[in-house]
Design an enzyme around this catalytic site. Sequence first.
Site, PDB file in Angstrom:
ATOM      1  N   GLY A 109      29.623  24.594 -31.975  1.00  0.00           N
ATOM      2  CA  GLY A 109      30.008  24.217 -30.605  1.00  0.00           C
ATOM      3  C   GLY A 109      29.077  24.707 -29.518  1.00  0.00           C
TER       4      GLY A 109
ATOM      5  CG  HIS B 118      20.196  12.436 -34.432  1.00  0.00           C
ATOM      6  ND1 HIS B 118      20.900  12.752 -35.576  1.00  0.00           N
ATOM      7  CD2 HIS B 118      18.916  12.214 -34.813  1.00  0.00           C
ATOM      8  CE1 HIS B 118      20.072  12.710 -36.613  1.00  0.00           C
ATOM      9  NE2 HIS B 118      18.873  12.390 -36.185  1.00  0.00           N
TER      10      HIS B 118
ATOM     11  CG  ASP C  45      22.439   9.975 -36.761  1.00  0.00           C
ATOM     12  OD1 ASP C  45      23.372  10.385 -36.063  1.00  0.00           O
ATOM     13  OD2 ASP C  45      22.101  10.517 -37.833  1.00  0.00           O
TER      14      ASP C  45
HETATM   15  C1  GRF Z   1      23.332  19.785 -32.939  1.00  0.00           C
HETATM   16  O1  GRF Z   1      22.042  20.022 -33.429  1.00  0.00           O
HETATM   17  C2  GRF Z   1      23.523  18.321 -32.669  1.00  0.00           C
HETATM   18  O2  GRF Z   1      22.341  17.668 -32.276  1.00  0.00           O
HETATM   19  C3  GRF Z   1      23.970  17.792 -34.006  1.00  0.00           C
HETATM   20  O3  GRF Z   1      24.784  18.805 -34.529  1.00  0.00           O
HETATM   21  C4  GRF Z   1      24.399  20.060 -33.983  1.00  0.00           C
HETATM   22  C5  GRF Z   1      25.640  20.647 -33.367  1.00  0.00           C
HETATM   23  O4  GRF Z   1      25.451  21.967 -32.954  1.00  0.00           O
HETATM   24  N1  GRF Z   1      24.649  16.523 -33.854  1.00  0.00           N
HETATM   25  P1  GRF Z   1      26.581  22.669 -32.086  1.00  0.00           P
HETATM   26  O5  GRF Z   1      27.866  22.631 -32.883  1.00  0.00           O
HETATM   27  O6  GRF Z   1      26.693  21.921 -30.795  1.00  0.00           O
HETATM   28  O7  GRF Z   1      26.095  24.072 -31.881  1.00  0.00           O
END
Ligand code: GRF
Length: 223
Positions: free
Chosen positions: A15, A114, A150
């Site tokens: 998160g 992404h 994606d």
């Molecule tokens: C991020 O790298 C995002 O781009 C991908 O999942 C990861 C989530 O990280 N979709 P977080 O849970 O927001 O720290």
Amino acid sequence: MAAPLKVAVLISGRGSNLQALIDAFGPKVADSPVKIVLVLSNRPDALGLERAAKAGLKTEIVDHKAFQSREDFDVAIDREIRAAGAEFVVLAGFMRLLTPQFVTAWKDKLINIHPALLPSFPGLHTHRRALEASVRFHGATVHFVRNDTDSGPIIAQSLVAVRPDDTEESLGARVLETEHRLYPLAVRLIAEGHVRVEGERAVVSGLTRYPENVLLNPMLLMA
Ligand code: GRF
């Protein structure tokens, strides 16, 4: 001022992007163009749930393991999202594939971040694959969600120059740091009415500043 855009944020884990959205649009922020009305996780142990609770946001857990099918799970999350009054859905590290029914129901009201410069490197292990391909630039993409993983109209991207000594971890950390600035920016652009979808392109309009348009990597600096 227009009423804030009511968003649900869907997470599965750490998160950190949710935290960036809380810092930008959370209950402590005056005159926010965005109101986070729900943080929903498919995993009961997601660290992001603690971040949301600490910020005083409404949280829900819809554990995918409790459902027979993806369709049933998506019906359940759709119900929670609508019950919270959300009009827009932000995926922030949500690690479940969504059904075409859900994606269609939220068309152009559903975005994802992404960790790669789409359409390069959809899927997993993006930083490793970027290093293997010896790309000189890598980054992150915010896009509207379509059925293919994606894929979908690109709203905003961040650019990270790859360094000769980069590892998957060092490169990933620099990309993640840009995500935390990129996602709030993209959500703000949407909430403030700067983004529309025309055909399958996301068009951003009404901005007064644009970035420089040439970057070279590697660079040779002469003394
Ligand atoms: C991020 O790298 C995002 O781009 C991908 O999942 C990861 C989530 O990280 N979709 P977080 O849970 O927001 O720290």
